[in-house]
Design a protein around this motif. Sequence first.
Motif, mmCIF file in Angstrom:
data_model
loop_
_atom_site.group_PDB
_atom_site.id
_atom_site.type_symbol
_atom_site.label_atom_id
_atom_site.label_comp_id
_atom_site.label_asym_id
_atom_site.label_seq_id
_atom_site.Cartn_x
_atom_site.Cartn_y
_atom_site.Cartn_z
ATOM 1 N N ILE A 97 0.842 -1.195 0.000
ATOM 2 C CA ILE A 97 0.000 0.000 0.000
ATOM 3 C C ILE A 97 0.877 1.244 0.000
ATOM 4 O O ILE A 97 1.700 1.446 0.900
ATOM 5 C CB ILE A 97 -0.937 0.010 1.220
ATOM 6 C CG1 ILE A 97 -1.920 -1.161 1.125
ATOM 7 C CG2 ILE A 97 -1.695 1.333 1.313
ATOM 8 C CD1 ILE A 97 -2.885 -1.251 2.284
ATOM 9 N N ILE A 133 -0.866 -1.043 -4.506
ATOM 10 C CA ILE A 133 -1.779 0.102 -4.538
ATOM 11 C C ILE A 133 -0.935 1.370 -4.567
ATOM 12 O O ILE A 133 -0.157 1.618 -3.657
ATOM 13 C CB ILE A 133 -2.706 0.116 -3.309
ATOM 14 C CG1 ILE A 133 -3.612 -1.119 -3.303
ATOM 15 C CG2 ILE A 133 -3.553 1.379 -3.290
ATOM 16 C CD1 ILE A 133 -4.501 -1.216 -2.070
ATOM 17 N N TYR A 187 2.310 -2.012 4.748
ATOM 18 C CA TYR A 187 1.906 -0.605 4.777
ATOM 19 C C TYR A 187 2.733 0.127 5.814
ATOM 20 O O TYR A 187 3.555 -0.478 6.530
ATOM 21 C CB TYR A 187 0.409 -0.482 5.094
ATOM 22 C CG TYR A 187 0.029 -0.941 6.487
ATOM 23 C CD1 TYR A 187 -0.183 -0.027 7.513
ATOM 24 C CD2 TYR A 187 -0.096 -2.297 6.797
ATOM 25 C CE1 TYR A 187 -0.517 -0.443 8.790
ATOM 26 C CE2 TYR A 187 -0.433 -2.720 8.067
ATOM 27 C CZ TYR A 187 -0.640 -1.792 9.058
ATOM 28 O OH TYR A 187 -0.959 -2.201 10.323
ATOM 29 N N ILE A 237 -7.709 -4.293 4.624
ATOM 30 C CA ILE A 237 -7.223 -3.319 3.643
ATOM 31 C C ILE A 237 -7.643 -1.906 4.037
ATOM 32 O O ILE A 237 -6.858 -0.954 3.943
ATOM 33 C CB ILE A 237 -7.734 -3.674 2.229
ATOM 34 C CG1 ILE A 237 -7.100 -4.979 1.752
ATOM 35 C CG2 ILE A 237 -7.433 -2.558 1.241
ATOM 36 C CD1 ILE A 237 -7.655 -5.492 0.437
ATOM 37 N N LEU A 241 -5.196 1.108 4.773
ATOM 38 C CA LEU A 241 -5.274 2.286 3.901
ATOM 39 C C LEU A 241 -5.336 3.584 4.708
ATOM 40 O O LEU A 241 -4.604 4.539 4.420
ATOM 41 C CB LEU A 241 -6.492 2.187 2.981
ATOM 42 C CG LEU A 241 -6.362 1.371 1.695
ATOM 43 C CD1 LEU A 241 -7.712 1.269 0.992
ATOM 44 C CD2 LEU A 241 -5.334 1.989 0.755
ATOM 45 N N ASN A 244 -2.018 4.190 6.554
ATOM 46 C CA ASN A 244 -0.984 4.605 5.616
ATOM 47 C C ASN A 244 -1.231 6.038 5.141
ATOM 48 O O ASN A 244 -0.286 6.815 4.944
ATOM 49 C CB ASN A 244 -0.956 3.653 4.421
ATOM 50 C CG ASN A 244 0.230 3.894 3.512
ATOM 51 O OD1 ASN A 244 1.333 3.423 3.756
ATOM 52 N ND2 ASN A 244 0.012 4.634 2.430
#
Length: 296
Positions: A97, A133, A187, A237, A241, A244
């Motif tokens: 990520i 990602i 991440y 996730i 996300l 991060n």
Amino acid sequence: MLARRSLALGRTAAQNASFAAPVGARNMATLRELELRLKSVRNIEKITKSMKMIASSKLAKAQRAMQAGKEYGSANSEVFQNAPAEEGTKRKLFLVISSDKGLCGGIHSSVSKATRRYYQEGEVDKDTPLMVIGDKSKAQLSRVLPNNLVLTFNQIGRDVPTFADAASVADLITTSGAKYDEVQIVYNKFVSAISYESTSIVVAGEEVLKEAPGFKAYEMEDDVTGDLAEFALANAIYSALVENHASEISSRRNAMDNASKNAGDMINSLTLKYNRGRQAAITNELVDIITGASAL
């Protein structure tokens, strides 16, 4: 003969004098260059200060979203703690990520380096699939692990990431056809407003959940286990996300703060050089005027 030679030397001296630059031309050119450089550095300082203010205003919002997103991750951890999977070698899939934006220090390099260490130190197979990602880590990992790159995502989390973003990523991973028993998400973990560190979490896949002793105790249809595995992946996730994203915003604010301080130091240094050169040029002009007046 002597007269001709003297006349030739006189012509040569006159030609050289006509092409020679004025005495203060070198200093004036240097002052002009310093003035242009000072102007450009001041403009850069204005940009970095503005970006720092924008990042500071976004950081509070990102931290609130991170605290809400952590609830999803803690719920996932509780599910897998109560239903641990059986020990054994499992096929992994790495999900890295990052984001599409730069100017935020080494936050993208940290997750890329952590991912490379897993592959280089032999902790995973060389053919372990990799998904990324964000365009920044994609560009870094595509150079060292081009054969492992299966799927990439961009335009995710341009503002604060939402659960819909995480659900769409989890759906694409599930339907990608990649073979895995568990997903390892790499991440940046938010430590404080001035620091972060790369970490990873592991999410079990559908087959692993089916074979887990805690799930075998209950009679469930296959669709239920598959939906639970996808929902657990989306939860993990989403939690990664938002954390991060908060790390990225804090890193960008710190990077712009350092850039503004460096620009300020450079402006002070260039201003000092410019003032010294300007004072020297004025002094030389005064000397020429006084010398000419004395000669008259």
